[in-house]
Design a protein around this motif. Structure first.
Motif, PDB file in Angstrom:
ATOM      1  N   GLU A 296       0.848  -1.213   0.000  1.00 12.10           N
ATOM      2  CA  GLU A 296       0.000   0.000   0.000  1.00 12.10           C
ATOM      3  C   GLU A 296       0.872   1.248   0.000  1.00 12.10           C
TER       4      GLU A 296
ATOM      5  N   GLU B  51       2.680   1.606  -3.390  1.00 10.86           N
ATOM      6  CA  GLU B  51       1.781   2.107  -4.428  1.00 10.86           C
ATOM      7  C   GLU B  51       1.624   3.618  -4.341  1.00 10.86           C
ATOM      8  N   LYS B  52       1.539   4.097  -3.122  1.00  7.20           N
ATOM      9  CA  LYS B  52       1.298   5.528  -2.936  1.00  7.20           C
ATOM     10  C   LYS B  52       2.555   6.371  -3.134  1.00  7.20           C
ATOM     11  N   TYR B  53       3.691   5.886  -2.609  1.00  7.12           N
ATOM     12  CA  TYR B  53       4.884   6.746  -2.592  1.00  7.12           C
ATOM     13  C   TYR B  53       6.041   6.245  -3.459  1.00  7.12           C
TER      14      TYR B  53
END
Ligand code: MSP
Length: 485
Positions: A316, A319-321
């Motif tokens: 997670e 995916e975001k950073y």
């Protein structure tokens, strides 16, 4: 060149649930160390093991709750764990035949565990007895009085301790009291962190008691049967620790030519620094060389736990950073001796300050100058070994990952940004001073290549991108490495 090999392992994770970022933190530490060793000694010399610990009551219960067999359940979680580790670029299978995602349900493991049991039994260190104690299902262990805080297991205060009496097999741990005391006293490198070594010595000072190493099959059916006694199942730790030996003997690594390094959390150091060497001695094998223990990672100041509801999977965050910011933060803003915290606000600040503004900006400033001035570069990429005397590399040798990154930022990245500000290459370009411009650019490109090589264990993807970009003759500006958030 020396024939010495290096065998680096992580703890293998229980499969009662998919790993979270706390478990992954350990894998990032070990992966960084492995990549560093590959850089120094060549990838053929380095072996890397990680994986899953699949037997025991906890998994059996988790599977029952999902109406699956333990094997089906373990298959599912192990697959997801592997995917999580891949998302972080944990390089256990990057070099063919030099690493593995190990599962304690793998066939080869059962045979090694059985043979190990027989060796220890034949040597007289296993006996049958009866045991009554307080058992924590979270730890899969009987707790001693000194472990229990206010009637609870400090690791699992929400799980009630059970009084359990059983006939089972014991390991004569107490026979190794002197051996372990001498081992820790005489070999400070065995547990290199003084604080952790003292914790182990304090535990030994209270006196070792023999430990149960089997459970009744009717209580725990999910495990490896005790050889010669099908009513008993081997206790998870006596099964799990042997994962290192299963792979180690298979690859001919369990010998004096190999440096065996285990990375583990502080909660399981006791099993690795005190039980495991005793088991190995009993069976006639060498002990591991180094055991590195890390603290616990929290999230935004809280413990990471299902009951708090703050579990984050590595994927997670990736995916975001992106993968490298996550690796960078956990390697730069934690110290092994202390507990650590992934504070997401701090993480975003650091992303912008260290990665976007400092490293990313340096890369794009230099690339733009090269492109606009039409500079032709002719720089060679140094090898990791060329830089082996650098302070950052010495820090990794001492497992001080954050000091290494601190040194790279202050010695190279900050200085290079300052060098640009001082030498103002855009003015040299404007005034047509190509001689001085070339000199300045050459120095900057050289520094950037050194930075990227030094960063290769920490942020491998970023390192490769910078190397690719700056080893060209005609260097071009590219999309920012770390877009600001
Ligand atoms: N299965 C045993 C290990 C057997 S090794 C032969 C086990 N599994 S675990 O899943 O509970 O933990 C695996 C590793 O993750 C341990 O080293 C543990 O310390 C670590 N961590 C679990 N939660 C963690 C954090 N919140 N922070 C840092 N490490 C954490 O123990």
């Amino acid at each position: 060149m020396s024939d010495k090999k290096y065998f680096v392992t992580t703890a293998i994770d229980y499969v009662n649930d998919v790993i979270h970022i706390g478990h992954a933190y350990e894998k990032i530490l070990a992966d960084c160390y492995v990549r560093h060793l590959r850089g120094l000694y060549g990838e053929e010399k380095i072996y890397f093991l990680t994986g899953t610990d699949e037997h025991g009551q906890k998994v059996q219960k988790a599977a029952e709750a999902k109406h699956l067999t333990p094997q089906q359940f373990a298959d599912e979680i192990a697959k997801q764990d592997e995917t999580e580790l891949r998302s972080l670029h944990i390089s256990f299978d990057q070099v063919k035949d030099h690493g593995r995602f190990f599962r304690t349900t793998d066939e080869d493991h059962t045979k090694v565990v059985e043979a190990f049991w027989k060796k220890v039994q034949d040597a007289g260190y296993i006996y049958e007895g009866e045991f009554t104690g307080l058992y924590c299902e979270g730890d899969e262990a009987f707790l001693t009085e000194s472990d229990i805080v206010e009637g609870k297991c400090p690791n699992h205060p929400n799980i009630e301790l059970k009084t359990v009496t059983e006939k089972n097999y014991f390991f004569k741990w107490s026979a190794f009291q002197d051996y372990l005391q001498d081992l820790l006293h005489d070999n400070p490198d065995f547990v290199p962190q003084e604080k952790r070594r003292n914790e182990m010595l304090a535990f030994l000072d209270r006196g070792l008691e023999d430990i149960t190493i089997s459970r009744r099959k009717d209580a725990v059916s999910w495990g490896i049967a005790v050889p010669g006694d099908p009513d008993q199942v081997i206790y998870v730790w006596f099964d799990a620790l042997i994962n290192y030996l299963t792979y180690g003997t298979e690859k001919d690594l369990w010998n004096d030519e190999t440096q065996i390094v285990h990375f583990v959390g502080k909660d399981i150091l006791r099993w690795h620094a005190l039980l495991w060497p005793a088991m190995l001695k009993a069976a006639g094998y060498k002990r591991p060389n180094i055991i590195v223990a890390h603290g616990f990672l929290g999230l935004n100041g809280q413990k990471i736990s299902k009951s708090i509801g703050n579990v984050i999977r590595p994927s997670e965050l990736v995916e975001k950073y992106g993968v490298d910011p996550v690796r960078y933060y956990l390697l730069r803003y934690t110290r092994l001796d202390d507990d650590a915290d992934l504070d997401l606000k701090h993480f975003e600040e650091v992303y912008n300050a260290d990665l976007a503004n400092k490293l990313g900006n340096l890369v794009s400033r230099v690339a733009k100058l090269c492109e606009s001035s039409g500079y032709t570069s002719n720089q060679l990429v140094p090898t990791y070994d060329d830089l082996a005397k650098d302070a950052s590399i010495e820090h990794i040798n001492a497992f001080a990952f954050s000091s290494a990154l601190e040194a790279i930022w202050s010695k190279y990245i900050d200085e290079a940004n300052q060098y640009i500000d001082e030498h103002k290459p855009w003015e040299l370009q404007k005034s047509g001073d190509t001689k001085n411009l070339s000199f300045v650019l050459e120095r900057l490109i050289n520094t950037l290549l050194e930075i990227s090589v030094l960063l290769s264990p920490f942020v491998p993807e970023t390192s490769s991108k910078i190397i690719k970009q700056f080893s060209q003759k005609q260097i071009k500006a590219e999309a920012p490495l770390f877009p600001r958030i």
